[in-house]
Structures are given as structure tokens and as C-alpha cells.
Design an enzyme around this catalytic site. Structure first.
Site, mmCIF file in Angstrom:
data_model
loop_
_atom_site.group_PDB
_atom_site.id
_atom_site.type_symbol
_atom_site.label_atom_id
_atom_site.label_comp_id
_atom_site.label_asym_id
_atom_site.label_seq_id
_atom_site.Cartn_x
_atom_site.Cartn_y
_atom_site.Cartn_z
ATOM 1 N N ASN A 1 0.804 -1.221 0.000
ATOM 2 C CA ASN A 1 0.000 0.000 0.000
ATOM 3 C C ASN A 1 0.840 1.276 0.000
ATOM 4 O O ASN A 1 0.325 2.353 -0.279
ATOM 5 C CB ASN A 1 -0.957 -0.005 1.204
ATOM 6 C CG ASN A 1 -0.253 -0.265 2.509
ATOM 7 O OD1 ASN A 1 0.479 -1.261 2.641
ATOM 8 N ND2 ASN A 1 -0.439 0.597 3.481
ATOM 9 N N HIS A 2 2.144 1.164 0.318
ATOM 10 C CA HIS A 2 3.023 2.341 0.269
ATOM 11 C C HIS A 2 3.932 2.348 -0.965
ATOM 12 O O HIS A 2 4.881 3.127 -1.020
ATOM 13 C CB HIS A 2 3.875 2.431 1.539
ATOM 14 C CG HIS A 2 3.074 2.739 2.771
ATOM 15 N ND1 HIS A 2 2.405 3.925 2.938
ATOM 16 C CD2 HIS A 2 2.828 2.003 3.883
ATOM 17 C CE1 HIS A 2 1.783 3.919 4.115
ATOM 18 N NE2 HIS A 2 2.016 2.755 4.697
ATOM 19 N N HIS B 1 0.449 -9.090 0.799
ATOM 20 C CA HIS B 1 0.610 -7.908 1.643
ATOM 21 C C HIS B 1 -0.756 -7.537 2.205
ATOM 22 O O HIS B 1 -1.578 -6.949 1.499
ATOM 23 C CB HIS B 1 1.194 -6.778 0.785
ATOM 24 C CG HIS B 1 1.722 -5.643 1.596
ATOM 25 N ND1 HIS B 1 2.948 -5.679 2.218
ATOM 26 C CD2 HIS B 1 1.189 -4.440 1.911
ATOM 27 C CE1 HIS B 1 3.147 -4.550 2.865
ATOM 28 N NE2 HIS B 1 2.094 -3.785 2.710
ATOM 29 N N HIS C 1 3.285 -6.801 5.726
ATOM 30 C CA HIS C 1 2.518 -5.592 6.041
ATOM 31 C C HIS C 1 2.327 -5.324 7.531
ATOM 32 O O HIS C 1 2.443 -4.182 7.956
ATOM 33 C CB HIS C 1 1.136 -5.572 5.368
ATOM 34 C CG HIS C 1 0.301 -4.383 5.771
ATOM 35 N ND1 HIS C 1 0.587 -3.104 5.356
ATOM 36 C CD2 HIS C 1 -0.798 -4.275 6.577
ATOM 37 C CE1 HIS C 1 -0.309 -2.255 5.872
ATOM 38 N NE2 HIS C 1 -1.144 -2.939 6.619
HETATM 39 FE FE LIG Z 1 1.986 -2.145 4.037
#
Ligand SMILES: [Fe+2]
Length: 270
Positions: free
Chosen positions: A67-68, A150, A175
Site C-alpha cells: 500500500n506504500h 501484503h 505488512h
Molecule cells: Fe503495508
């Protein structure tokens, strides 16, 4: 072949642990190929070109995201030039790829990256999307398939094991930054719910504890930070695949700062 998998590398303390220990571990454990998750590698958020080259120079062969992935703008160009992927269930026109193809010891090896649903950015369904990708890779004759899942929810990662253990070589969770104690081999598939971070071990999921504690105590937040100095930890899964892509051995390696490594073998489910 033996593959090493490092979970979320969190900031400079994580990068330095890899610098300090990885090449020695690769020799000691006869590791042919090493994967790490880059999404928190540059001060906790994303990956810069400088830090990417640094990690590849320390012995990492390719890196997965989450997500990053897009937090640092360098990533758009890095996707074109460096061995990096992002979750495959981002919408179709998102830059980058979720599939990495390589050759190790005269075998084709595929690394896939997928992102869970719970508390994560909006993406395509990870289960249906990943199942379709794995089915098409199997139809092409691929047998050596490694997945970085993740995700926040342990249930989603656990579900993937049941869905895909017969078709893939390894499913490794990332994650949460907290390593789980369930490393196992199921029908020749290596599985762990979360590998755990490589970085500071005395903060809160690798970050300075001040801001998260303030948020939890008062509801008021701030920007997460990574301490300059901390007690650090390196965590890596090492797993061995046979010629059919089945996992025949796996272990978790942990190193606390400079202390001797702790090696824990995987449970083999029959
Ligand atoms: Fe993450």
C-alpha cells in the site's frame, strides 16, 4: 534452489541490518535468490532510487511492494529500470507490474505480489485476481511460484493458503510488521502469515513510539518517524524448492542487532 525472503524493510535501521548481515547469511544458508519488501524502506514510506540501489547492492535480488508502493515518486521510473513489482490487484492502468519473472538454477521462477482487502486501498479482489493469474501461469507450465501477500488481516492470508497451496511454492505474508509463529509447509507450499519487519524492534511496528502512543491516548496524531538509533532486528524466511517447485524445507532466521542468529525450522504438515 534456496530462496530468502525478507519482509517489510523499515527505514534506515532496516537497511543497515541487511547491509550488516545479508551477504553472510546468503553464504551460510546457500541462498540463490533473495527477495525483500521495499514499501517502507525509505523512512517508512515508499522507496527512493538511492535506497533502491543501496538495497540491491547489499544482495537483494528483487523487491515487492504494497500500500506504500507509490509514496515516493521515484518508483514510477524505478519500475521501468529495476527489479521491483507492486501488488497485481491494483487497477489495470496502474504503473508497474505485479508479476516478476526470473531464472534461477535453470528454472523459471515467478514472484507475485498481491494486496489484501481489509483496511487497504481499493483494489481488485485479491482472491479472484490472484487465482486467475496463478491458473494462467500453471497453464503456461510454471511450477516455481512465490507470492508476497501484503495484507492486514491474518484471515485473508490464511485463506490464500487453502486456496492455492497445491499450485504455488510459497505464500509469505507482509505488512503488519509483526512476525507470526506459524511457518509451515503444506503439500509442498511454504507458508507464514507474516514474516515480520526488518528494522527497529523497540518502537511500534518499526516507528518511534511517541506519535502512535499520543494517538492512542488522546486521539491526536502526527507524522510517523523512525528513530536514528534503536534496537534492531532482521527477519528472513529461507525455503528450498525441488525441481517441481515444491517446498522441501524452510526456516525462519532472526538476528537481534549483533547477537547470534536464531533459526527455527518450519512445521511440516502432512
Ligand atoms: Fe503495508
Amino acid at each position: 534452489m534456496k530462496i530468502g525472503f525478507i519482509g517489510d524493510v523499515v527505514g534506515k535501521p532496516g537497511r543497515l541490518m541487511i547491509k550488516r548481515h545479508l551477504k553472510r547469511l546468503q553464504q551460510e544458508h546457500f541462498i540463490d535468490f533473495t527477495i525483500a519488501n521495499y514499501e517502507n524502506a525509505s523512512h517508512g514510506f515508499g522507496l527512493t532510487a538511492k535506497n533502491c540501489n543501496e538495497l540491491l547492492g547489499y544482495g537483494i535480488d528483487m523487491m515487492t511492494g504494497g500500500n506504500h508502493s507509490f509514496d515516493k515518486k521515484d518508483i514510477f521510473e524505478l519500475f521501468e529500470t529495476h527489479p521491483l513489482i507492486r501488488p497485481l490487484n491494483y487497477p489495470e492502468n496502474t504503473p508497474g507490474s505485479g508479476i516478476y519473472r526470473t531464472r534461477i538454477k535453470e528454472k523459471d521462477v515467478i514472484v507475485l505480489n498481491v494486496m489484501g482487502h481489509y483496511t487497504m486501498p481499493m483494489t481488485d479482489n485479491p482472491f479472484t485476481k490472484l487465482s486467475a493469474v496463478v491458473a494462467s501461469l500453471r497453464a503456461e507450465g510454471h511450477t516455481h511460484i512465490v507470492i508476497d501477500m501484503h495484507a492486514e488481516a491474518s484471515s485473508e492470508k490464511n485463506a490464500l493458503l487453502h486456496l492455492l497451496h497445491k499450485d504455488v511454492s510459497a505464500i509469505l505474508g507482509t505488512h503488519t510488521h509483526i512476525g507470526t509463529d506459524d511457518l509451515c509447509m503444506v503439500n509442498g507450499c511454504c507458508y507464514v502469515t507474516d514474516v515480520g519487519l526488518t528494522g527497529c524492534r523497540d518502537g511500534i511496528i518499526g516507528m518511534d513510539k511517541t506519535i502512535p502512543l499520543k494517538r492512542f491516548m488522546t486521539g491526536l496524531g502526527g507524522h510517523h518517524d523512525i528513530p536514528e538509533r534503536c534496537k534492531a532486528l532482521l527477519q528472513m524466511i529461507v525455503f528450498e524448492l525441488d525441481d517441481e517447485g515444491r517446498c522441501i524445507g524452510a526456516e525462519k532466521i532472526k538476528i537481534y542487532d549483533e547477537y547470534p542468529k536464531i533459526v527455527t525450522p518450519a512445521w511440516r504438515e502432512v
